[in-house]
Design an enzyme around this catalytic site. Structure first.
Site, mmCIF file in Angstrom:
data_model
loop_
_atom_site.group_PDB
_atom_site.id
_atom_site.type_symbol
_atom_site.label_atom_id
_atom_site.label_comp_id
_atom_site.label_asym_id
_atom_site.label_seq_id
_atom_site.Cartn_x
_atom_site.Cartn_y
_atom_site.Cartn_z
ATOM 1 N N CYS A 105 -1.493 0.791 7.349
ATOM 2 C CA CYS A 105 -2.940 0.523 7.488
ATOM 3 C C CYS A 105 -3.381 -0.726 6.734
ATOM 4 O O CYS A 105 -3.733 -1.741 7.337
ATOM 5 C CB CYS A 105 -3.760 1.722 7.006
ATOM 6 N N ARG A 106 -3.380 -0.663 5.389
ATOM 7 C CA ARG A 106 -3.971 -1.744 4.597
ATOM 8 C C ARG A 106 -3.060 -2.953 4.438
ATOM 9 O O ARG A 106 -3.474 -4.090 4.696
ATOM 10 C CB ARG A 106 -4.378 -1.208 3.205
ATOM 11 N N SER A 107 -1.818 -2.738 3.962
ATOM 12 C CA SER A 107 -0.975 -3.909 3.664
ATOM 13 C C SER A 107 -0.563 -4.704 4.906
ATOM 14 O O SER A 107 -0.436 -5.933 4.802
ATOM 15 C CB SER A 107 0.240 -3.526 2.805
ATOM 16 N N CYS A 124 0.866 -1.187 0.000
ATOM 17 C CA CYS A 124 0.000 0.000 0.000
ATOM 18 C C CYS A 124 0.900 1.235 0.000
ATOM 19 O O CYS A 124 2.064 1.155 -0.411
ATOM 20 C CB CYS A 124 -0.979 -0.027 1.173
ATOM 21 N N ASP A 152 -8.314 3.826 1.138
ATOM 22 C CA ASP A 152 -7.335 4.194 2.165
ATOM 23 C C ASP A 152 -8.101 4.656 3.404
ATOM 24 O O ASP A 152 -8.802 5.670 3.357
ATOM 25 C CB ASP A 152 -6.462 5.325 1.602
ATOM 26 N N ASN A 176 2.302 1.436 4.333
ATOM 27 C CA ASN A 176 2.599 0.160 5.006
ATOM 28 C C ASN A 176 2.285 0.216 6.505
ATOM 29 O O ASN A 176 2.937 -0.408 7.319
ATOM 30 C CB ASN A 176 4.051 -0.282 4.769
#
Ligand code: 4NP
Length: 144
Positions: free
Chosen positions: A8-10, A3, A116, A6
């Protein structure tokens, strides 16, 4: 799993996929930007993962580099911007073939983004969790 930051999402994608496959399969995450290198995942990602029984608190953010094309067989981008940043670092057609949008594993060729959640409400993290859980289920069934 890639993301922007690195944090939140990934990290969630990494934790979720690790929970579904053998430890023999190496899974990692990275960000296309360096803002948060060395940081823990966002506390909201840590909390939503814990709610689902997954501990991602040992992860630390790092930046995606072209060496990742050598180290990994599959590279999943969370959104189209991350995907473009990954492609910009690619050196060969083989590199480019490793990269894909993670939600295309659920809706082929729909090119949907994992939103995001960084600036949004807390329930954005649960929403992201659910999307990633669904996509990782498909990925796990392919690679396991
Ligand atoms: P991520 O979220 O890409 O899912 O880790 C973000 C984290 C930090 C920032 C943007 C997105 N930021 O601008 O610092």
């Amino acid at each position: 799993m890639v993301c922007l930051g690195n944090i939140c999402r990934s990290p969630l994608a990494e934790g979720i996929l690790k929970s579904k496959v053998s430890e023999a399969i190496f899974i990692d995450s990275a960000g296309t930007a360096a803002y948060h290198v060395g940081n823990l995942p966002d506390v909201r990602s840590i909390e939503v993962a814990l709610k689902h029984g997954i501990d991602i608190s040992q992860q630390r953010a790092r930046k995606f580099t072209e060496k990742d094309f050598d180290d990994f067989d599959l590279i999943y981008a969370m959104d189209q911007s991350n995907y473009q940043d990954i492609i910009a670092l690619s050196r060969t057609k083989e590199d480019r073939q490793k990269a894909q949008l993670i939600l295309n594993e659920i809706n082929t060729n729909a090119n949907q983004d994992v939103p995001d959640p960084y600036y949004g409400e807390d329930n954005g993290f649960e929403n992201v969790y659910q999307m990633l859980d669904e996509a990782c289920e498909v990925i796990a069934s392919k690679i396991q």
